[in-house]
Write a protein that holds these residues in place. Structure first.
Motif, mmCIF file in Angstrom:
data_model
loop_
_atom_site.group_PDB
_atom_site.id
_atom_site.type_symbol
_atom_site.label_atom_id
_atom_site.label_comp_id
_atom_site.label_asym_id
_atom_site.label_seq_id
_atom_site.Cartn_x
_atom_site.Cartn_y
_atom_site.Cartn_z
ATOM 1 N N SER A 15 0.821 -1.209 0.000
ATOM 2 C CA SER A 15 0.000 0.000 0.000
ATOM 3 C C SER A 15 0.860 1.266 0.000
ATOM 4 O O SER A 15 1.883 1.336 0.687
ATOM 5 N N ASP A 17 -0.529 4.077 1.017
ATOM 6 C CA ASP A 17 -1.278 4.961 1.923
ATOM 7 C C ASP A 17 -0.398 5.755 2.886
ATOM 8 O O ASP A 17 -0.579 6.966 3.039
ATOM 9 N N ALA A 21 -0.014 9.804 2.769
ATOM 10 C CA ALA A 21 -0.400 10.624 3.928
ATOM 11 C C ALA A 21 0.744 11.563 4.312
ATOM 12 O O ALA A 21 0.527 12.748 4.596
#
Length: 184
Positions: A15, A17, A21
């Motif tokens: 991932s 993510d 972020a």
């Protein structure tokens, strides 16, 4: 003056993510799922073409950008010629400063050294496991389907169709048929 992020993971199962972020304040983020060992990364190329004088490229970690010192220094030099700085978040490195440039070179060399040591230890471990009979290597998945390949070939299916049907490569189909023809 824009802040451009670059995020990368090695496999499609991983991932992006956490990196995305951490790069959320960037004006634009280029992202891809491809091995860092490959110099030919489409989004990295696009990012390098996209950046303009005064921009700053941000990555969360050094190994997201490059796997070896040579490639890292090529990227850093290319960005420097475009008057673009680079920031590595987890190390606090900013190539907009002389100290940042020095640290980037030193950390890149250390990262390459650590990777080479890891690969050396891995090879030694595999050799030892083979010697003890514990390591057999990867299972031959295509050869396990030899009977299925032969059966489909007898039905006059093209090699590409056989490969697709059995979820193996065309070269595996060719190799199996070649081996089977030698034994008959």
């Amino acid at each position: 003056m824009a802040t451009i992020g670059y995020a990368r993971v090695s496999t499609t199962g991983q991932s992006l993510d956490a990196q995305l972020a951490a790069l959320s304040t960037c004006d634009k983020v280029f992202q891809e799922k491809v091995s860092g060992a490959k110099d030919d990364r489409p989004q990295l190329k696009l990012m390098l073409e996209f950046v303009r004088e005064g921009d700053s490229v941000v990555v969360t970690k050094l190994d997201r950008l490059a796997r070896n010192t040579r490639h890292l220094l090529e990227i850093a030099e290319f960005l420097a010629t475009k008057k673009v700085t680079m920031k590595i978040q987890n190390l606090g490195i900013d190539t907009g400063t002389p100290t940042g440039k020095l640290m980037l070179t030193m950390v890149g060399a250390i990262a390459t050294f650590e990777r080479e040591l890891m690969l050396e230890r891995q090879a030694e471990g595999i050799a030892l496991a083979k010697q003890r009979g514990h390591y057999k290597g990867r299972a031959a998945t295509a050869m396990a389907k030899s009977n299925d390949v032969l059966e489909l070939a007898k039905q006059k299916l093209p090699k590409t169709e056989i490969a697709k049907e059995l979820n193996i490569s065309v070269s595996s189909v060719q190799r199996i048929l070649k081996q089977l023809s030698k034994t008959n």
